[in-house]
Design a protein around this motif. Structure first.
Motif, PDB file in Angstrom:
ATOM      1  N   ASN A   1       0.830  -1.216   0.000  1.00  0.00           N
ATOM      2  CA  ASN A   1       0.000   0.000   0.000  1.00  0.00           C
ATOM      3  C   ASN A   1       0.864   1.264   0.000  1.00  0.00           C
ATOM      4  O   ASN A   1       0.521   2.262  -0.643  1.00  0.00           O
ATOM      5  N   VAL A   2       1.974   1.213   0.725  1.00  0.00           N
ATOM      6  CA  VAL A   2       2.890   2.363   0.732  1.00  0.00           C
ATOM      7  C   VAL A   2       3.433   2.590  -0.689  1.00  0.00           C
ATOM      8  O   VAL A   2       3.484   3.731  -1.173  1.00  0.00           O
ATOM      9  N   LEU A   3       3.802   1.512  -1.356  1.00  0.00           N
ATOM     10  CA  LEU A   3       4.331   1.673  -2.721  1.00  0.00           C
ATOM     11  C   LEU A   3       3.246   2.192  -3.671  1.00  0.00           C
ATOM     12  O   LEU A   3       3.527   3.022  -4.542  1.00  0.00           O
ATOM     13  N   VAL A   4       2.014   1.726  -3.500  1.00  0.00           N
ATOM     14  CA  VAL A   4       0.919   2.255  -4.344  1.00  0.00           C
ATOM     15  C   VAL A   4       0.754   3.751  -4.071  1.00  0.00           C
ATOM     16  O   VAL A   4       0.612   4.560  -4.996  1.00  0.00           O
ATOM     17  N   SER A   5       0.803   4.119  -2.804  1.00  0.00           N
ATOM     18  CA  SER A   5       0.621   5.547  -2.470  1.00  0.00           C
ATOM     19  C   SER A   5       1.743   6.381  -3.080  1.00  0.00           C
ATOM     20  O   SER A   5       1.516   7.499  -3.547  1.00  0.00           O
ATOM     21  N   HIS A   6       2.937   5.820  -3.100  1.00  0.00           N
ATOM     22  CA  HIS A   6       4.052   6.498  -3.768  1.00  0.00           C
ATOM     23  C   HIS A   6       3.725   6.711  -5.244  1.00  0.00           C
ATOM     24  O   HIS A   6       3.816   7.817  -5.773  1.00  0.00           O
TER      25      HIS A   6
ATOM     26  N   ASN B   1      15.858  -5.978  -1.372  1.00  0.00           N
ATOM     27  CA  ASN B   1      16.167  -4.937  -2.363  1.00  0.00           C
ATOM     28  C   ASN B   1      15.261  -5.002  -3.590  1.00  0.00           C
ATOM     29  O   ASN B   1      14.652  -4.015  -3.986  1.00  0.00           O
ATOM     30  N   ARG B   2      15.191  -6.203  -4.198  1.00  0.00           N
ATOM     31  CA  ARG B   2      14.495  -6.267  -5.490  1.00  0.00           C
ATOM     32  C   ARG B   2      12.995  -6.078  -5.358  1.00  0.00           C
ATOM     33  O   ARG B   2      12.332  -5.642  -6.301  1.00  0.00           O
ATOM     34  N   TRP B   3      12.443  -6.441  -4.210  1.00  0.00           N
ATOM     35  CA  TRP B   3      10.995  -6.221  -4.007  1.00  0.00           C
ATOM     36  C   TRP B   3      10.639  -4.776  -4.377  1.00  0.00           C
ATOM     37  O   TRP B   3       9.623  -4.502  -5.030  1.00  0.00           O
ATOM     38  N   PHE B   4      11.485  -3.868  -3.996  1.00  0.00           N
ATOM     39  CA  PHE B   4      11.244  -2.437  -4.230  1.00  0.00           C
ATOM     40  C   PHE B   4      11.702  -2.021  -5.623  1.00  0.00           C
ATOM     41  O   PHE B   4      10.954  -1.417  -6.381  1.00  0.00           O
ATOM     42  N   LEU B   5      12.942  -2.355  -5.935  1.00  0.00           N
ATOM     43  CA  LEU B   5      13.501  -1.900  -7.206  1.00  0.00           C
ATOM     44  C   LEU B   5      12.735  -2.495  -8.394  1.00  0.00           C
ATOM     45  O   LEU B   5      12.373  -1.783  -9.333  1.00  0.00           O
ATOM     46  N   ASP B   6      12.498  -3.791  -8.350  1.00  0.00           N
ATOM     47  CA  ASP B   6      11.792  -4.421  -9.476  1.00  0.00           C
ATOM     48  C   ASP B   6      10.407  -3.805  -9.644  1.00  0.00           C
ATOM     49  O   ASP B   6       9.980  -3.486 -10.755  1.00  0.00           O
ATOM     50  N   ALA B   7       9.698  -3.651  -8.547  1.00  0.00           N
ATOM     51  CA  ALA B   7       8.330  -3.118  -8.637  1.00  0.00           C
ATOM     52  C   ALA B   7       8.338  -1.678  -9.153  1.00  0.00           C
ATOM     53  O   ALA B   7       7.559  -1.310 -10.036  1.00  0.00           O
TER      54      ALA B   7
ATOM     55  N   ALA C   1       0.610   1.432 -11.229  1.00  0.00           N
ATOM     56  CA  ALA C   1       0.719   2.676 -10.443  1.00  0.00           C
ATOM     57  C   ALA C   1       2.093   2.764  -9.790  1.00  0.00           C
ATOM     58  O   ALA C   1       2.757   3.808  -9.847  1.00  0.00           O
ATOM     59  N   ILE C   2       2.525   1.661  -9.170  1.00  0.00           N
ATOM     60  CA  ILE C   2       3.815   1.665  -8.475  1.00  0.00           C
ATOM     61  C   ILE C   2       4.946   2.012  -9.444  1.00  0.00           C
ATOM     62  O   ILE C   2       5.927   2.658  -9.059  1.00  0.00           O
ATOM     63  N   ALA C   3       4.782   1.590 -10.681  1.00  0.00           N
ATOM     64  CA  ALA C   3       5.862   1.773 -11.661  1.00  0.00           C
ATOM     65  C   ALA C   3       5.831   3.144 -12.335  1.00  0.00           C
ATOM     66  O   ALA C   3       6.481   3.348 -13.369  1.00  0.00           O
ATOM     67  N   ALA C   4       5.129   4.095 -11.770  1.00  0.00           N
ATOM     68  CA  ALA C   4       5.129   5.462 -12.335  1.00  0.00           C
ATOM     69  C   ALA C   4       6.579   5.915 -12.528  1.00  0.00           C
ATOM     70  O   ALA C   4       7.411   5.734 -11.632  1.00  0.00           O
ATOM     71  N   THR C   5       6.850   6.475 -13.676  1.00  0.00           N
ATOM     72  CA  THR C   5       8.236   6.876 -13.949  1.00  0.00           C
ATOM     73  C   THR C   5       8.674   7.958 -12.969  1.00  0.00           C
ATOM     74  O   THR C   5       7.986   8.963 -12.782  1.00  0.00           O
TER      75      THR C   5
ATOM     76  N   TYR D   1      18.962  -1.204 -13.367  1.00  0.00           N
ATOM     77  CA  TYR D   1      17.667  -0.510 -13.440  1.00  0.00           C
ATOM     78  C   TYR D   1      17.813   0.806 -14.210  1.00  0.00           C
ATOM     79  O   TYR D   1      18.845   1.471 -14.115  1.00  0.00           O
ATOM     80  N   PRO D   2      16.737   1.192 -14.930  1.00  0.00           N
ATOM     81  CA  PRO D   2      16.799   2.475 -15.652  1.00  0.00           C
ATOM     82  C   PRO D   2      16.517   3.631 -14.694  1.00  0.00           C
ATOM     83  O   PRO D   2      15.535   4.355 -14.832  1.00  0.00           O
ATOM     84  N   ALA D   3      17.383   3.791 -13.711  1.00  0.00           N
ATOM     85  CA  ALA D   3      17.071   4.684 -12.594  1.00  0.00           C
ATOM     86  C   ALA D   3      17.323   6.157 -12.912  1.00  0.00           C
ATOM     87  O   ALA D   3      16.882   7.027 -12.174  1.00  0.00           O
ATOM     88  N   GLY D   4      18.035   6.448 -13.973  1.00  0.00           N
ATOM     89  CA  GLY D   4      18.305   7.865 -14.272  1.00  0.00           C
ATOM     90  C   GLY D   4      19.213   8.454 -13.212  1.00  0.00           C
ATOM     91  O   GLY D   4      20.197   7.851 -12.792  1.00  0.00           O
ATOM     92  N   ASP D   5      18.826   9.619 -12.727  1.00  0.00           N
ATOM     93  CA  ASP D   5      19.664  10.290 -11.732  1.00  0.00           C
ATOM     94  C   ASP D   5      19.583   9.569 -10.384  1.00  0.00           C
ATOM     95  O   ASP D   5      18.500   9.244  -9.908  1.00  0.00           O
TER      96      ASP D   5
END
Ligand code: FCB
Length: 452
Positions: free
Chosen positions: A205-210, A256-262, A290-294, A352-356
């Motif tokens: 839910n926190v990640l969705v809210s993000h 780590n990947r739970w967050f980064l992958d999502a 939603a979580i994957a918003a750029t 990851y395509p993390a940019g900055d």
């Protein structure tokens, strides 16, 4: 300034001229003034008031009294030669109830704080959620209740509209791992629950809210840069054995990947989902999108690597964290590994395509003492800082796109479940008098930043 007494000579000119040099802070850890100007209790007020939860029985009720001493604190940041400043907003200062109107006094505090940063040449970096959920939201289920997502979006909307003309850099959440897992799995942090399925639902839910907050903030703030700050750890095997090396993959999948992958659109790692089985969170249609918003950047909070071994009896990861004897450690027991930061930043940049990328927190806790002559000679913290800045430089040289570094922290402060027993500041706080004393580490950072 070139340091010759350390293994790594380093100077500001090793970094790009637009590199951001900052410090990080958070509201509950420094502000105090817990009942002032309409602030209502957060889960940390409740948790701290519960016997046995905070090691020294303390709370953030007074902390560094930053709510009253903010000018002095920002003066200090300016005098150090910083060009950016990361702070968080206390949600319980902005809304005092579910259907409440925004609290004008709460908004006014952050408004003047931001103005004062700008007046001092400090670029404001605003974190919306650094763990201080209003207690009234916890009372109706906290982050496990999806209604809290809506409440967060409303809060993000109000704050970003209010500050958006002046604040361009937004961090939705600080360390969702800690919010979810320390708050609800191991119970070390507020609200202190001990349930894996609950923790995973909170995490989701926190990640969705993000994810939902990212476009909302962008819509409110022209030119906004929006990201998240994750606590990431390089994961190391306790031995060269195959079982321990497999343990690394399992641990990394959740840690780590739970967050980064999502966040980067790959969903939750299959391996982690297999391990948690029926305890996996409920995911509604559209959530993963939603979580994957750029995002515009990723904030990396780095303190130490985690070393794990195979531990079949440990549910769900079948791993256990170990603390090898042969490592250099801070007084908090955290391993000192600048190399871990290099590896972590390179990994994120590569995978990851993390940019900055920004190091949004990094620092060390030592048992500092105020010497008779009034100085705090925290040589170990200074060395930690120097070596980690050198690590950032090395990661940049290896191709990682790192744009800034925020030291944790400007001030000694309320270190959550450790209370005031741990000091992370570049500035010493003499709590009885609230006097601020720049430590040797802070003086070094300042000289480094202001050297020709
Ligand atoms: C991080 C938190 C920060 C501080 C440091 C030491 O996990 O984000 O608030 O407590 O650790």
């Amino acid at each position: 300034m070139i340091l010759t007494d350390l293994p790594t000579a380093i100077q500001r000119s090793d970094f790009a001229s637009d590199f951001l040099w900052g410090v990080s802070t958070s509201a509950y850890q420094i502000e105090g003034a817990a009942a002032e100007d309409g602030r209502v209790p957060s889960i940390w007020d409740t948790f701290s008031a519960t016997p046995g939860k905070v090691r020294d029985g303390s709370s953030g009720a007074v902390a560094c009294d930053h709510y009253h001493r903010w000018e002095e604190d920002l003066d200090l940041a300016q005098a150090m030669g910083l060009n950016s400043y990361r702070f968080s907003i206390a949600w319980p200062r902005i809304f005092n109830g579910v259907d409440a109107e925004p609290n004008a006094k709460g908004l006014a505090f952050y408004s003047k704080l931001v103005d004062a940063m700008l007046a001092r040449g400090l670029q404001p970096w605003c974190t919306l959620y650094h763990w201080d959920l209003p207690q009234y939201l916890e009372d109706r289920g906290g982050w496990a209740n999806r209604a809290t997502i809506d409440a967060f979006l409303h809060y993000a909307d109000v704050v970003s509209k209010h500050l958006g003309e002046r604040v361009r850099h937004w961090i939705t959440h600080n360390e969702p791992w800690c919010t979810a897992m320390h708050g609800n799995w191991d119970g070390m942090h507020a609200p202190g629950n001990k349930s894996l399925p609950l923790a995973l639902q909170v995490c989701h839910n926190v990640l969705v809210s993000h994810g939902l907050a990212v476009p909302l903030i962008r819509a409110n703030v022209p030119g906004a840069k929006v990201g998240i700050a994750l606590s990431l750890h390089p994961v190391k095997a306790a031995s060269d054995g195959a079982a321990d090396r497999q343990a690394v993959l399992r641990h990394d999948a959740l840690r780590n990947r739970w967050f980064l992958d999502a966040l980067y659109g790959r969903g939750y790692p299959e391996l982690a989902l297999q391990l948690v089985g029926r305890d996996a969170p409920q995911v509604l249609p559209g959530d993963m999108e939603a979580i994957a918003a750029t995002m515009d950047f990723l904030g990396v909070n780095y303190y130490f690597p985690e070393v794990v071994r195979d531990a079949p009896e440990q549910y769900p990861l079948r791993t256990s964290i170990v603390y090898p004897q042969d490592r250099q450690r801070t007084d908090f027991g955290w391993e000192v590994s600048p190399q871990g930061l290099v590896e972590l930043l390179e990994r994120v940049a590569r995978d990851y395509p993390a940019g900055d990328l920004y190091v949004t927190e990094n620092g060390s806790s030592y048992d500092d003492h105020l010497d008779a002559d009034g100085a705090v000679n925290d040589t170990a913290r200074r060395d930690y800082l120097v070596r980690h800045l050198a690590a950032v430089r090395d990661a940049i040289a290896a191709g990682a796109n790192i744009k800034g570094y925020f030291a944790w922290s400007l001030l000694d402060n309320f270190e959550w479940a450790e209370g005031y027993l741990r000091r992370f500041g570049l500035t010493y706080i003499d709590y009885p008098t609230q006097r601020r004393i720049l430590k040797q580490s802070g003086r070094w950072y300042s000289a480094f930043l202001q050297a020709e």
